[in-house]
Motif scaffolding. Sequence first.
Motif, PDB file in Angstrom:
ATOM      1  N   ILE A  21       1.217  -1.342   0.246  1.00 22.05           N
ATOM      2  CA  ILE A  21       0.394  -0.375   0.011  1.00 22.05           C
ATOM      3  C   ILE A  21       0.884   1.467  -0.137  1.00 22.05           C
ATOM      4  N   SER A  22       1.562   1.696   0.904  1.00 20.78           N
ATOM      5  CA  SER A  22       2.911   2.097   1.005  1.00 20.78           C
ATOM      6  C   SER A  22       3.509   2.915  -0.727  1.00 20.78           C
ATOM      7  N   LEU A  23       3.829   1.754  -0.701  1.00 18.83           N
ATOM      8  CA  LEU A  23       4.838   1.984  -1.778  1.00 18.83           C
ATOM      9  C   LEU A  23       4.202   2.139  -3.489  1.00 18.83           C
ATOM     10  N   GLY A  24       2.599   1.740  -2.999  1.00 14.93           N
ATOM     11  CA  GLY A  24       1.734   2.349  -4.395  1.00 14.93           C
ATOM     12  C   GLY A  24       1.332   3.676  -4.056  1.00 14.93           C
ATOM     13  N   VAL A  25       1.146   4.388  -2.898  1.00 20.71           N
ATOM     14  CA  VAL A  25       1.335   5.527  -2.756  1.00 20.71           C
ATOM     15  C   VAL A  25       1.723   6.097  -3.066  1.00 20.71           C
ATOM     16  N   LEU A  26       2.960   5.964  -2.597  1.00 22.20           N
ATOM     17  CA  LEU A  26       3.659   6.903  -2.824  1.00 22.20           C
ATOM     18  C   LEU A  26       4.569   6.588  -5.123  1.00 22.20           C
ATOM     19  N   ALA A  27       4.261   6.089  -5.521  1.00 23.55           N
ATOM     20  CA  ALA A  27       4.448   6.552  -6.831  1.00 23.55           C
ATOM     21  C   ALA A  27       3.205   6.506  -7.124  1.00 23.55           C
ATOM     22  N   ALA A  28       1.691   6.602  -6.841  1.00 17.31           N
ATOM     23  CA  ALA A  28       1.018   7.344  -7.917  1.00 17.31           C
ATOM     24  C   ALA A  28       0.680   8.817  -7.308  1.00 17.31           C
ATOM     25  N   THR A  29       1.641   9.466  -5.592  1.00 24.89           N
ATOM     26  CA  THR A  29       1.689  10.102  -5.432  1.00 24.89           C
ATOM     27  C   THR A  29       2.509  11.236  -6.264  1.00 24.89           C
ATOM     28  N   VAL A  30       4.294  10.520  -6.566  1.00 29.95           N
ATOM     29  CA  VAL A  30       4.808  11.157  -7.582  1.00 29.95           C
ATOM     30  C   VAL A  30       5.053  10.867  -8.789  1.00 29.95           C
ATOM     31  N   LEU A  31       4.080  10.141  -9.085  1.00 31.20           N
ATOM     32  CA  LEU A  31       3.725  10.300 -10.541  1.00 31.20           C
ATOM     33  C   LEU A  31       2.953  11.436 -11.083  1.00 31.20           C
ATOM     34  N   VAL A  32       1.757  11.816 -10.486  1.00 30.02           N
ATOM     35  CA  VAL A  32       0.770  12.471 -10.592  1.00 30.02           C
ATOM     36  C   VAL A  32       1.015  14.153 -10.551  1.00 30.02           C
ATOM     37  N   ALA A  33       1.566  13.911  -8.747  1.00 30.21           N
ATOM     38  CA  ALA A  33       1.903  15.500  -8.180  1.00 30.21           C
ATOM     39  C   ALA A  33       2.741  16.294  -8.761  1.00 30.21           C
ATOM     40  N   THR A  34       4.036  15.326  -9.759  1.00 30.15           N
ATOM     41  CA  THR A  34       5.418  15.871 -10.084  1.00 30.15           C
ATOM     42  C   THR A  34       4.591  16.937 -11.264  1.00 30.15           C
ATOM     43  N   PRO A  35       3.941  16.226 -12.092  1.00 25.00           N
ATOM     44  CA  PRO A  35       4.396  17.194 -13.600  1.00 25.00           C
ATOM     45  C   PRO A  35       2.257  17.900 -13.643  1.00 25.00           C
ATOM     46  N   ALA A  36       1.865  17.921 -12.404  1.00 27.48           N
ATOM     47  CA  ALA A  36       0.716  18.482 -12.073  1.00 27.48           C
ATOM     48  C   ALA A  36       0.700  19.877 -11.468  1.00 27.48           C
ATOM     49  N   SER A  37       2.579  19.979  -9.946  1.00 26.71           N
ATOM     50  CA  SER A  37       2.943  20.994 -10.077  1.00 26.71           C
ATOM     51  C   SER A  37       3.423  21.859 -10.555  1.00 26.71           C
ATOM     52  N   PHE A  38       4.281  21.024 -11.175  1.00 32.88           N
ATOM     53  CA  PHE A  38       5.003  21.740 -12.885  1.00 32.88           C
ATOM     54  C   PHE A  38       4.431  22.423 -13.834  1.00 32.88           C
ATOM     55  N   ALA A  39       2.747  21.841 -14.356  1.00 30.96           N
ATOM     56  CA  ALA A  39       1.568  22.711 -14.202  1.00 30.96           C
ATOM     57  C   ALA A  39       1.487  23.398 -14.170  1.00 30.96           C
ATOM     58  N   MET A  40       1.055  23.994 -13.189  1.00 33.88           N
ATOM     59  CA  MET A  40       0.318  25.028 -11.835  1.00 33.88           C
ATOM     60  C   MET A  40       1.532  25.985 -11.839  1.00 33.88           C
ATOM     61  N   ALA A  41       2.486  25.659 -11.709  1.00 34.60           N
ATOM     62  CA  ALA A  41       3.510  26.648 -11.280  1.00 34.60           C
ATOM     63  C   ALA A  41       3.867  27.277 -13.069  1.00 34.60           C
ATOM     64  N   LYS A  42       4.770  26.567 -13.698  1.00 37.99           N
ATOM     65  CA  LYS A  42       5.213  27.505 -15.197  1.00 37.99           C
ATOM     66  C   LYS A  42       4.103  27.112 -16.042  1.00 37.99           C
TER      67      LYS A  42
END
Length: 270
Positions: free
Chosen positions: A70-91
């Motif tokens: 569960i923890s590794l799945g949440v880690l992967a989902a969070t990083v894969l979704v949040a990283t490009p989303a935050s880049f789009a929000m910022a730039k």
Amino acid sequence: RAVEWRRPILATFAVFVIFAPIYFVFIGGFMTNEQIHHQPPYLIPPTPTWDNYAEAWSNARQYMKNSAVISLGVLAATVLVATPASFAMAKLSLRLERAIMFLMAFALMLPASATVLPLFLIFHRLQLLNSHLGVLIAVSVFTIPFAVVMLTAYMRSIPSTLIEAAQLDGASLFSVFFHIVVPIARPAITTAGLLALLLAWGDFIFSVSFLQQREIQPMSVGLYTFVGQYGIRWNALMAASMIYAFPPIVAVIVAGRALVSGLTSGALKD
């Protein structure tokens, strides 16, 4: 000199407050119940034994595997979704940036208990109950907004001139993201991923609500069952608790530098 001595004393006191309970839980796993309740309490186990840890590990192995999944799945989902989303929000100057950030902040303010019933009904229709995927999605509902808010602040501190120069040299937006933004933002991404991992590792309310089969429950629910199984056998419960706490402690120690740099990043703008 008084100021110089004050800081180490306060730091020592803070360390003692944090680690004293962990130490007593650790040594409690080596003692009998009578020794645990001895007054004054033992600071060192008089007759230490590994039997409690061995028994706790034999009962906790499957729970620990489920927690890792569960923890590794949440880690992967969070990083894969949040990283490009935050880049789009910022730039990328999105039109709905304020509305999206408001929804992210609103999701963070929601208590987990308020979302259990709606998610339970949704997962029941999607047949995601008694599945690690259901708990993974439920925890990610909170970790992804947190990571987006955190990483967006860091992405804004990356100089826009650096991105524009790469685009003038012919780099595509995906190349800029993967070869420039991600390496620069690695400390913040590591911090967001680590915090998501710790939140998923300690989840209880979603796991106990959505997972009814014991063989797929994580260790957070497994400790709850140990209380009923062992009754007043606090030595076995302390040993199981220490086993459960060991992986996140090691993760924080290993990623300590990245955690500190990630938490202090994003304070300056270009």
